[in-house]
Design an enzyme around this catalytic site. Structure first.
Site, mmCIF file in Angstrom:
data_model
loop_
_atom_site.group_PDB
_atom_site.id
_atom_site.type_symbol
_atom_site.label_atom_id
_atom_site.label_comp_id
_atom_site.label_asym_id
_atom_site.label_seq_id
_atom_site.Cartn_x
_atom_site.Cartn_y
_atom_site.Cartn_z
ATOM 1 N N LYS A 112 33.817 43.702 42.771
ATOM 2 C CA LYS A 112 34.736 44.591 43.459
ATOM 3 C C LYS A 112 34.367 45.754 43.780
ATOM 4 O O LYS A 112 34.818 46.306 44.935
ATOM 5 C CB LYS A 112 35.695 44.838 42.280
ATOM 6 N N LYS A 197 37.320 32.082 42.409
ATOM 7 C CA LYS A 197 38.459 31.849 41.662
ATOM 8 C C LYS A 197 40.070 32.217 42.059
ATOM 9 O O LYS A 197 39.905 33.154 43.073
ATOM 10 C CB LYS A 197 38.096 33.239 40.495
ATOM 11 N N LYS A 200 44.745 37.029 41.551
ATOM 12 C CA LYS A 200 46.018 37.522 42.015
ATOM 13 C C LYS A 200 46.204 38.164 43.263
ATOM 14 O O LYS A 200 46.979 38.275 43.803
ATOM 15 C CB LYS A 200 46.483 38.473 41.065
HETATM 16 P P1 TYM Z 1 43.772 39.333 34.623
HETATM 17 O O1 TYM Z 1 45.028 40.099 34.740
HETATM 18 O O2 TYM Z 1 43.001 39.235 36.036
HETATM 19 O O3 TYM Z 1 44.015 37.839 34.042
HETATM 20 C C1 TYM Z 1 44.846 37.617 33.061
HETATM 21 C C2 TYM Z 1 44.317 36.276 32.208
HETATM 22 O O4 TYM Z 1 44.354 35.153 33.134
HETATM 23 C C3 TYM Z 1 42.878 34.564 33.233
HETATM 24 N N1 TYM Z 1 42.683 34.183 34.524
HETATM 25 C C4 TYM Z 1 42.418 32.761 34.817
HETATM 26 N N2 TYM Z 1 42.053 31.978 33.969
HETATM 27 C C5 TYM Z 1 41.744 30.505 34.575
HETATM 28 N N3 TYM Z 1 41.715 30.838 36.152
HETATM 29 C C6 TYM Z 1 41.824 31.495 36.753
HETATM 30 N N4 TYM Z 1 41.685 31.586 38.157
HETATM 31 C C7 TYM Z 1 42.313 32.892 36.278
HETATM 32 N N5 TYM Z 1 42.483 34.058 36.733
HETATM 33 C C8 TYM Z 1 42.818 34.675 35.600
HETATM 34 C C9 TYM Z 1 41.995 35.954 32.894
HETATM 35 O O5 TYM Z 1 40.753 35.259 32.408
HETATM 36 C C10 TYM Z 1 42.519 36.576 31.881
HETATM 37 O O6 TYM Z 1 42.432 35.930 30.478
HETATM 38 N N6 TYM Z 1 40.490 42.457 32.355
HETATM 39 C C11 TYM Z 1 41.714 41.411 31.997
HETATM 40 C C12 TYM Z 1 42.954 42.119 31.500
HETATM 41 C C13 TYM Z 1 42.635 42.795 30.300
HETATM 42 C C14 TYM Z 1 42.553 42.206 28.815
HETATM 43 C C15 TYM Z 1 42.212 43.239 28.038
HETATM 44 C C16 TYM Z 1 42.085 40.916 28.600
HETATM 45 C C17 TYM Z 1 42.651 44.315 29.775
HETATM 46 N N7 TYM Z 1 42.704 44.349 28.808
HETATM 47 C C18 TYM Z 1 42.108 42.792 26.585
HETATM 48 C C19 TYM Z 1 42.173 40.579 27.198
HETATM 49 C C20 TYM Z 1 41.953 41.541 26.373
HETATM 50 C C21 TYM Z 1 42.069 40.917 33.503
HETATM 51 O O7 TYM Z 1 41.930 41.704 34.364
HETATM 52 O O8 TYM Z 1 42.846 39.898 33.378
#
Ligand code: TYM
Length: 336
Positions: A112, A197, A200
């Protein structure tokens, strides 16, 4: 009882990747087997260029979609991260345990920050420290498990390292958590670029299925998915990334395995059609429930209010313990 924490950040509309990689598991499995907390982690949405109004709208929408996906606020605690001060409070202490080198090694930071620089923008310091805040999210609740997609595993590993280091230096304070991820669809790829990947914040959206996409939009995106040379429908992520991604999506929707679907289809077209049907059917109830919930914003607000209250009660004692353990003087009324 096992405790689970996970979150989703409101940087864009929720995608099929979020759903198959994380949210569906939270709703269908996790909340039934463990004490669960699911958070819209809005502070994390401020680490890149953002529009305040959009973050607010997306936060409300993400919370509504968690409920629409079947997360039951009577079972699980659903809340917005910024409503609970303990996350930011603990994050600072963990910054005093983490190292600069550790932060710079995080893959998401490397990717990023390179992207921001290529756009000619500056990199926010919070993008570098983001994994520490994520560690605080998890450690504040003493979570044993963190159900995430594949891309978050490195951040959970860091969380473990920080917990162990803190405990060794300052006495046992934190539970050392572990990441869990689904067997299938832990990394759903972009339909137009199966080497990346499905995210969003991806650009055009042609390769990304959003949970609120209309059925005909979902169909169109899947039918236009990039495929591979040859014509055999085989599961081989290296040689056939496009087809393997579709097989994973279909298998995940149907609860089977992509290997099991290998050789079942005679053409790419037939696989695409079935995958589109399966995704549309899977999303239908989520979209219907979402529509109902949007018509009742007071209900969603009340869920978030109660969720934040519960989350504060659950996290406060651990964060207080960490403050004392690291050497900070208790406030006078507590010291008496
Ligand atoms: P985020 O918001 O990007 O994504 C939320 C969850 O969705 C999963 N995910 C995916 N799984 C499979 N294929 C994909 N293409 C895909 N895109 C997203 C992510 O792995 C995630 O589980 N840093 C985290 C948010 C966060 C968090 C936390 C998660 C902040 N604090 C504490 C767990 C515990 C994030 O950016 O997720």
């Amino acid at each position: 009882m096992t405790r689970i924490f996970s979150g989703v950040k409101p940087t864009g509309h929720l995608t099929l990747g979020n759903y198959l990689g994380a949210v569906r598991q939270w709703a269908e499995v996790d909340q039934h087997r463990a004490e669960s907390l699911f958070s819209v982690v809005d502070l994390h949405a401020l680490t890149v260029d953002h529009d305040p109004g959009r973050v607010r709208r997306l936060s409300r929408q993400a919370a509504t979609l968690l409920l629409a996906s079947g997360i039951d606020p009577e079972r699980a605690t659903v809340f917005v991260q910024s409503h609970v001060d303990e996350h930011a409070r603990l994050s600072y202490l963990l910054e005093c345990v983490a190292t600069d080198g550790e932060m710079r090694r995080m893959i998401q930071y490397k990717e990023k920050s390179a992207l921001e620089r290529a756009r000619g923008g500056s990199v926010r310091l919070s993008l570098l420290t983001y994994p520490v805040l994520m560690a605080a999210d998890i450690l504040a609740y003493g979570a044993d498990e963190v159900p995430v997609g594949d891309d978050q595993v490195q951040h959970v590993e860091l969380t473990r390292d920080l917990a162990v280091r803190f405990n060794q230096r300052y006495g046992h304070t934190f539970v050392v958590p572990r990441a869990t991820y689904p067997k299938v669809a832990a990394r759903v790829m972009d339909l137009q670029d199966p080497a990346s990947k499905m995210g969003k914040s991806g650009d055009a959206g042609a390769g990304i299925i959003y949970l609120l996409d209309e059925p005909d939009v979902v169909r169109k995106k899947i039918l236009r998915a990039v495929t591979d040379s040859g014509s055999e429908v085989e599961y081989d992520r290296e040689a056939k990334p496009g087809i393997s991604n579709l097989l994973e999506i279909l298998a995940s929707c149907e609860g089977g395995s992509p290997e099991g679907l290998s050789g079942v289809y005679e053409s790419y077209g037939a696989l695409k059609k079935d995958t589109a049907d399966a995704v549309v059917e899977m999303l239908r109830p989520v979209q219907e429930k979402h529509k109902e919930l949007v018509a009742d914003p007071a209900y969603v607000e009340e869920v978030l209010r109660r969720g934040a209250e519960r989350a504060r009660e659950m996290s406060r004692p651990t964060v207080d313990t960490a403050y004392r353990a690291i050497g900070l003087l208790p406030p006078v009324d507590e010291a008496r």
